[in-house]
Scaffold this motif. Sequence first.
Motif, mmCIF file in Angstrom:
data_model
loop_
_atom_site.group_PDB
_atom_site.id
_atom_site.type_symbol
_atom_site.label_atom_id
_atom_site.label_comp_id
_atom_site.label_asym_id
_atom_site.label_seq_id
_atom_site.Cartn_x
_atom_site.Cartn_y
_atom_site.Cartn_z
ATOM 1 N N THR A 36 0.830 -1.207 0.000
ATOM 2 C CA THR A 36 0.000 0.000 0.000
ATOM 3 C C THR A 36 0.862 1.255 0.000
ATOM 4 O O THR A 36 0.588 2.213 -0.738
ATOM 5 C CB THR A 36 -0.930 0.010 1.236
ATOM 6 N N GLU A 37 1.931 1.216 0.787
ATOM 7 C CA GLU A 37 2.841 2.363 0.843
ATOM 8 C C GLU A 37 3.569 2.538 -0.488
ATOM 9 O O GLU A 37 3.713 3.674 -0.980
ATOM 10 C CB GLU A 37 3.854 2.162 1.978
ATOM 11 N N ARG A 38 4.023 1.430 -1.066
ATOM 12 C CA ARG A 38 4.755 1.507 -2.340
ATOM 13 C C ARG A 38 3.857 2.035 -3.454
ATOM 14 O O ARG A 38 4.265 2.902 -4.246
ATOM 15 C CB ARG A 38 5.297 0.126 -2.732
ATOM 16 N N VAL A 39 2.645 1.512 -3.546
ATOM 17 C CA VAL A 39 1.729 1.936 -4.602
ATOM 18 C C VAL A 39 1.408 3.426 -4.467
ATOM 19 O O VAL A 39 1.354 4.155 -5.460
ATOM 20 C CB VAL A 39 0.428 1.094 -4.564
ATOM 21 N N TRP A 40 1.216 3.878 -3.238
ATOM 22 C CA TRP A 40 0.926 5.301 -3.013
ATOM 23 C C TRP A 40 2.099 6.168 -3.475
ATOM 24 O O TRP A 40 1.908 7.183 -4.137
ATOM 25 C CB TRP A 40 0.640 5.547 -1.540
ATOM 26 N N ARG A 41 3.331 5.740 -3.130
ATOM 27 C CA ARG A 41 4.517 6.515 -3.539
ATOM 28 C C ARG A 41 4.676 6.522 -5.049
ATOM 29 O O ARG A 41 5.008 7.554 -5.656
ATOM 30 C CB ARG A 41 5.777 5.946 -2.882
ATOM 31 N N ILE A 42 4.426 5.361 -5.675
ATOM 32 C CA ILE A 42 4.559 5.269 -7.132
ATOM 33 C C ILE A 42 3.528 6.149 -7.827
ATOM 34 O O ILE A 42 3.842 6.870 -8.783
ATOM 35 C CB ILE A 42 4.420 3.797 -7.588
ATOM 36 N N GLN A 43 2.282 6.105 -7.345
ATOM 37 C CA GLN A 43 1.233 6.929 -7.950
ATOM 38 C C GLN A 43 1.515 8.423 -7.764
ATOM 39 O O GLN A 43 1.274 9.229 -8.668
ATOM 40 C CB GLN A 43 -0.126 6.578 -7.341
ATOM 41 N N SER A 44 2.044 8.796 -6.598
ATOM 42 C CA SER A 44 2.391 10.192 -6.350
ATOM 43 C C SER A 44 3.510 10.639 -7.285
ATOM 44 O O SER A 44 3.476 11.753 -7.842
ATOM 45 C CB SER A 44 2.823 10.386 -4.890
ATOM 46 N N LEU A 45 4.495 9.763 -7.469
ATOM 47 C CA LEU A 45 5.601 10.090 -8.370
ATOM 48 C C LEU A 45 5.122 10.184 -9.812
ATOM 49 O O LEU A 45 5.560 11.060 -10.572
ATOM 50 C CB LEU A 45 6.699 9.028 -8.238
ATOM 51 N N LYS A 46 4.209 9.299 -10.189
ATOM 52 C CA LYS A 46 3.660 9.314 -11.548
ATOM 53 C C LYS A 46 2.944 10.637 -11.831
ATOM 54 O O LYS A 46 3.133 11.264 -12.891
ATOM 55 C CB LYS A 46 2.695 8.144 -11.731
ATOM 56 N N LYS A 75 2.340 8.213 -22.688
ATOM 57 C CA LYS A 75 2.073 6.783 -22.857
ATOM 58 C C LYS A 75 3.229 5.946 -22.319
ATOM 59 O O LYS A 75 3.029 4.948 -21.615
ATOM 60 C CB LYS A 75 1.843 6.475 -24.341
ATOM 61 N N LEU A 76 4.445 6.344 -22.634
ATOM 62 C CA LEU A 76 5.632 5.630 -22.168
ATOM 63 C C LEU A 76 5.740 5.699 -20.645
ATOM 64 O O LEU A 76 6.089 4.709 -19.983
ATOM 65 C CB LEU A 76 6.886 6.222 -22.810
ATOM 66 N N LEU A 77 5.406 6.859 -20.098
ATOM 67 C CA LEU A 77 5.448 7.032 -18.648
ATOM 68 C C LEU A 77 4.472 6.073 -17.956
ATOM 69 O O LEU A 77 4.806 5.456 -16.934
ATOM 70 C CB LEU A 77 5.091 8.478 -18.308
ATOM 71 N N SER A 78 3.281 5.930 -18.516
ATOM 72 C CA SER A 78 2.288 5.015 -17.948
ATOM 73 C C SER A 78 2.770 3.574 -17.986
ATOM 74 O O SER A 78 2.550 2.798 -17.040
ATOM 75 C CB SER A 78 0.964 5.145 -18.707
ATOM 76 N N GLU A 79 3.449 3.212 -19.066
ATOM 77 C CA GLU A 79 3.976 1.852 -19.195
ATOM 78 C C GLU A 79 5.053 1.589 -18.152
ATOM 79 O O GLU A 79 5.094 0.518 -17.529
ATOM 80 C CB GLU A 79 4.528 1.644 -20.598
ATOM 81 N N VAL A 80 5.918 2.562 -17.954
ATOM 82 C CA VAL A 80 7.005 2.407 -16.982
ATOM 83 C C VAL A 80 6.448 2.235 -15.571
ATOM 84 O O VAL A 80 6.845 1.322 -14.824
ATOM 85 C CB VAL A 80 7.955 3.623 -17.035
ATOM 86 N N PHE A 81 5.524 3.095 -15.179
ATOM 87 C CA PHE A 81 4.961 3.006 -13.833
ATOM 88 C C PHE A 81 4.053 1.781 -13.686
ATOM 89 O O PHE A 81 3.901 1.239 -12.587
ATOM 90 C CB PHE A 81 4.206 4.289 -13.490
ATOM 91 N N GLY A 82 3.453 1.338 -14.782
ATOM 92 C CA GLY A 82 2.655 0.120 -14.735
ATOM 93 C C GLY A 82 3.511 -1.089 -14.412
ATOM 94 O O GLY A 82 3.141 -1.946 -13.596
ATOM 95 N N LYS A 83 4.696 -1.148 -15.027
ATOM 96 C CA LYS A 83 5.621 -2.254 -14.755
ATOM 97 C C LYS A 83 6.128 -2.203 -13.320
ATOM 98 O O LYS A 83 6.412 -3.244 -12.711
ATOM 99 C CB LYS A 83 6.784 -2.200 -15.729
ATOM 100 N N ALA A 84 6.241 -0.992 -12.777
ATOM 101 C CA ALA A 84 6.751 -0.841 -11.409
ATOM 102 C C ALA A 84 5.794 -1.426 -10.375
ATOM 103 O O ALA A 84 6.206 -1.772 -9.260
ATOM 104 C CB ALA A 84 6.996 0.627 -11.108
ATOM 105 N N THR A 85 4.527 -1.542 -10.720
ATOM 106 C CA THR A 85 3.534 -2.068 -9.773
ATOM 107 C C THR A 85 3.171 -3.529 -10.036
ATOM 108 O O THR A 85 2.313 -4.085 -9.336
ATOM 109 C CB THR A 85 2.242 -1.222 -9.822
#
Length: 291
Positions: A152-162, A195-205
């Motif tokens: 939950t903490e990781r996903v929140w940080r990733i979404q905030s960074l995105k 689009k590329l940014l979404s792909e990168v953050f999608g892989k991160a989760t």
Amino acid sequence: MAASGGGVAQQAELRRIEGNACFKKARLGAAIDCYTEASTHPTSHRPASAIALCPDVAVYWMNRALCHFRRKEWAKVEEDSRRALALDDTLDKGHYLLGGALLDKEEFALAIKEFEKALNLLKSSSSTDEMAEDIWQVLAKAKYLDWEKHSTERVWRIQSLKKACESALQEHHFLSGTLAEDSDGSSNEYAEQIKLLSEVFGKATLADTPVDVPDYLCCQITFEIFRDPVITPSGVTYERAVLLEHLNKVGNFDPVTREPLKEHQLVPNLAIKEAVQAYLKEHSWAYRLNC
């Protein structure tokens, strides 16, 4: 005249036996009285407790901790199990009880360490498989809850960074005048970068996204991820405890191939066990399937 050392120890053991009898009858308060120092008052005519007589015997503290465990008095469980383990760190039940208290406090990482110690100690003891199963269940629960908390903490940080990256990218293209689509309607550089940014953050989760566990890592009877896989002469892998139950209650044959099968023919499938451990290390959400 003071009782001799042997007499005191014998009296303490009698109180332990009495406490065990009360425990079996679910008379937890009476059992605690038999184990605990608090049950004895200097002017009381009641027999001294096991702990009052022999406070250096670890099992007395552990037995009292087990009573508190049944009552879900977690602070007392932690206190008594720590006292027991300070006297004897090889008590598998002591580590199990301490793990339960830490789990209730949501100290998941520490609880996991205690449960793992308990399981490791069981390997060199004569404890029953039932206890090993109980420990595995709470260990799986602790590992899943630990993953859930950190996920939950990781996903929140990733979404905030995105969101921050998207805002920065939008501002950059706005200032450079490249935010709008090309005149021919095709996507411009900004759209491609989003689009590329979404792909990168999608892989991160991905690691925190539950999916179906591969079939080869699951028992064909329970459909749960393996813990102690064994392979039969037919080449089929099963969970050991489940297969043994089948052999004892249904018959001496392979559940899938129907070939004759005896317990001594089972061989640990170490390759699958290692594969499961590697999978769980990378996908801790999978522990939820077994808890």
